[in-house]
Enzyme design. Structure first.
Site, PDB file in Angstrom:
ATOM      1  N   ASP A  61       0.786  -1.239   0.000  1.00 29.38           N
ATOM      2  CA  ASP A  61       0.000   0.000   0.000  1.00 29.38           C
ATOM      3  C   ASP A  61       0.823   1.297   0.000  1.00 29.38           C
ATOM      4  O   ASP A  61       1.794   1.422   0.757  1.00 29.38           O
ATOM      5  CB  ASP A  61      -0.864   0.094   1.258  1.00 29.38           C
ATOM      6  CG  ASP A  61      -1.567  -1.180   1.603  1.00 29.38           C
ATOM      7  OD1 ASP A  61      -1.470  -2.150   0.851  1.00 29.38           O
ATOM      8  OD2 ASP A  61      -2.212  -1.210   2.659  1.00 29.38           O
TER       9      ASP A  61
HETATM   10  N1  DQQ Z   1      -2.219  -3.693   3.870  1.00 30.28           N
HETATM   11  C1  DQQ Z   1      -3.640  -3.802   3.874  1.00 30.28           C
HETATM   12  C2  DQQ Z   1      -4.031  -2.856   4.971  1.00 30.28           C
HETATM   13  C3  DQQ Z   1      -2.977  -3.088   5.972  1.00 30.28           C
HETATM   14  C4  DQQ Z   1      -1.755  -3.254   5.145  1.00 30.28           C
HETATM   15  C5  DQQ Z   1      -4.222  -3.445   2.544  1.00 30.28           C
HETATM   16  C6  DQQ Z   1      -0.796  -4.252   5.695  1.00 30.28           C
HETATM   17  O1  DQQ Z   1      -5.304  -3.086   5.505  1.00 30.28           O
HETATM   18  O2  DQQ Z   1      -2.855  -2.001   6.877  1.00 30.28           O
HETATM   19  O3  DQQ Z   1      -3.476  -3.962   1.486  1.00 30.28           O
HETATM   20  O4  DQQ Z   1       0.370  -4.341   4.895  1.00 30.28           O
END
Ligand code: DQQ
Length: 572
Positions: A61
């Protein structure tokens, strides 16, 4: 079109998720044996030239993008130890133009009991007179229980904000109360300030299978209290990750900072659906701490998406230097975990996109940030090129593996449009049945990207127009099924519909950013967007070609096409 009830869709999606899991990587799954594996070979021919990616390892992300004191900051989820998800820290890069980047020290990494098991996603808020504050999710135990944490720059005068501190007296700043599911409580938004003297944020969650955006208020950014009602929730959508909430003006395409009052704005609520890994949004109104989607905005699985391809966990920010709102999104690999280990890297970021409200008020428009144009090199043109049925014309003279193409197509009649089969509930169903090789009436026409000369491999991005009762349905596809001779890849025929009336003006445009293993496309000025990850084996480097094509009986004209060689971005 048939519209099955939401629980049928939910069950269907659950089983689909299990089925495709070897294609799209399973998430929050730890691969202890694959951490710190030494790199055997690098998938050099598939590394991107101008999409953001670090030299090695896993990324996911986008986190906390912001503009502060003349510098863009971009943070992202990163595994410093391998090319699979795990050991997550916030890596940090800085830029003056959103295209060329310099990496600095990791900003946030596990160092405290409340984030010992991971520093997950979150957002930055630039507090007037104070500077930036990051809120992120700390994972505090092996059961992945989550709390929200607070970090500030150690030296706000350092232009690169290299070091971040987590004040012990404040952290964790927010813990789930007993009504909140503590292992589904993450990804705080940028805070917005309201005239009542409160800051507000959202935190993504779920109650059973209902996706929820919890609302919290604070007077001082330190003590946060949960509002009695979530800002919004929706049954059967599963966990809402990475919520994003922002205003868009009704009358112009500028961006706005935080949430402003007044009637001249609409609001956008975006959630990332963990079950299917796509970002859906609604447009609506916000008043008295309630968000209500407009009745033109479907709320749930059938809703609008930022991108109908591989684009997830997106995050927007307001750029005060250009008065625009920009979104970042993560594009995962669609090869196997084993391939990622061999390559030594996994994940890229989509090109940052400016986002604004379509004058029709029903959807957003997105377009690559204008700074991307600085990478355009040699240009080639095509004008008034007629394409009869079955014709492909090569766009010669560019580096087709690393290019930017803008094209406008026109045609003279919709009479030959094929009937739309009501069994195709989703655009992707239609594209599955009606690929670029199936001859049609009006379309398929578009681009054949990352193609070999004899089309052993190619990724078509195209339109196809159908008749459906009293209207026309415009389908846009980015079809990876013929993209690579290699098997064991996830090769979906991604698709979306384009909300456009072609009855008077029979023209439609397409822009594709082609970058070795990514084809990122914008239909009709950014109404419908699709990012595909593809791994050609033959159509690489100078062996890649680009064609315009038509496989429908209605002749199509390429009114105007411009294609550019793209220079590589400087991403250190
Ligand atoms: N990636 C998810 C999120 C989390 C993060 C979404 C963990 O919900 O915080 O891809 O790497």
């Amino acid at each position: 079109m048939v519209s099955p009830n939401s629980s049928t869709i939910f069950l269907f999606l659950l089983s689909l998720l299990l089925l495709i899991n070897n294609g799209v990587q399973a998430f929050h799954k730890v691969y202890p044996h694959l951490q710190s594996v030494s790199v055997l070979s690098i998938g050099a021919q598939h590394r991107t030239g101008y999409h953001f990616q670090p030299p090695k390892n896993w990324i996911n992300d986008p986190n906390g993008p912001m503009y502060y004191n003349g510098i863009y900051h971009f943070f992202y989820q990163y595994n410093p130890k391998g090319s699979v998800w795990g050991n997550i820290v916030w890596a940090h890069s800085v830029s003056k133009d959103l295209i060329n980047w310099e990496a600095v020290e990791h900003a946030i990494y596990p160092s405290k009991p409340f984030d010992k098991y991971g520093c997950w996603s979150g957002s930055a808020t630039v507090v007037p007179g104070k500077g930036p504050i990051i809120l992120y999710t700390g994972v505090k135990d092996e059961a992945q229980n989550q709390v929200q944490c607070y970090a500030v720059p150690e030296d706000p005068k350092d232009p690169y904000l290299r070091k971040w501190v987590k004040p012990d007296n404040l952290n964790p700043i927010l813990v789930p109360d007993k009504e909140v599911n503590g292992s589904a409580f993450r990804d705080p938004t940028t805070a917005w300030w309201s005239k009542d003297g409160h800051w507000r944020i959202l935190v993504g969650s779920r109650r059973k299978e209902r996706g929820v955006a919890y609302l919290y208020r604070s007077k001082d950014f330190k003590t946060w209290v949960r509002a009695k009602h979530p800002l919004h929730s929706k049954g059967d959508t599963g966990m809402w990750e990475c919520p994003d909430f922002y205003p868009v003006p009704l009358k112009n395409n500028l961006g706005l900072d935080s949430v402003v009052d007044g009637k001249q704005v609409k609001f956008v609520l975006k959630n990332s659906l963990d079950l299917t890994r796509y970002d859906y949004y609604t447009i609506g109104s916000y008043d008295k701490d309630k968000y209500v989607p407009d009745n033109t905005s479907e709320d749930g699985w059938g809703g609008l998406r930022y991108d109908y391809g591989n684009f997830y966990a997106s995050k927007s920010f307001f750029d005060p230097s250009k008065k625009r709102r920009v979104i970042w999104g993560w594009a995962n690999e669609s090869d196997t975990t084993d391939d990622d280990v061999l390559k030594g890297w996994a994940g890229i970021q989509a090109i940052p996109r400016t986002v604004w409200l379509d004058p029709n008020g029903r959807q957003l428009l997105q377009w690559p940030v204008e700074e991307l144009d600085s990478l355009r090199g040699k240009e080639v043109n095509m004008k008034s090129q007629k394409l009869e049925k079955g014709v492909n014309v090569e766009v010669k003279g560019i580096t087709a593996a690393q290019a930017d193409v803008e094209v406008k197509f026109s045609f003279s009649s919709l009479d030959k449009a094929e009937p739309y089969d009501p069994k195709w509930v989703h655009a992707q169903d239609a594209c599955d049945h009606k690929g670029s090789k199936e001859q049609g009436g009006v379309g398929p026409f578009g681009l054949l990207t990352l193609a070999t000369e004899k089309l052993e491999e190619f990724t078509p991005v195209f339109f196809r127009i159908f008749k459906d009762q009293n209207k026309h349905v415009i389908l846009m596809c980015s079809d990876a099924r013929s993209s690579s001779l290699k098997s064991k890849l996830y090769k979906p025929a991604f698709a979306g519909f384009v909300d456009l009336d072609l009855t008077t003006n029979k023209k439609i445009s397409l822009r594709s950013l082609i970058d070795h293993s990514v084809v990122e496309s914008f239909g009709e000025g950014g109404k419908t967007n699709i990012l595909s990850r593809v791994y050609p084996q033959l159509a690489v480097a100078s062996q890649a070609h680009l064609f315009v094509f038509n496989n429908g009986t209605e002749p199509i004209t390429v009114e105007n096409l411009k294609a550019w060689n793209m220079k590589s971005a400087n991403i250190k």
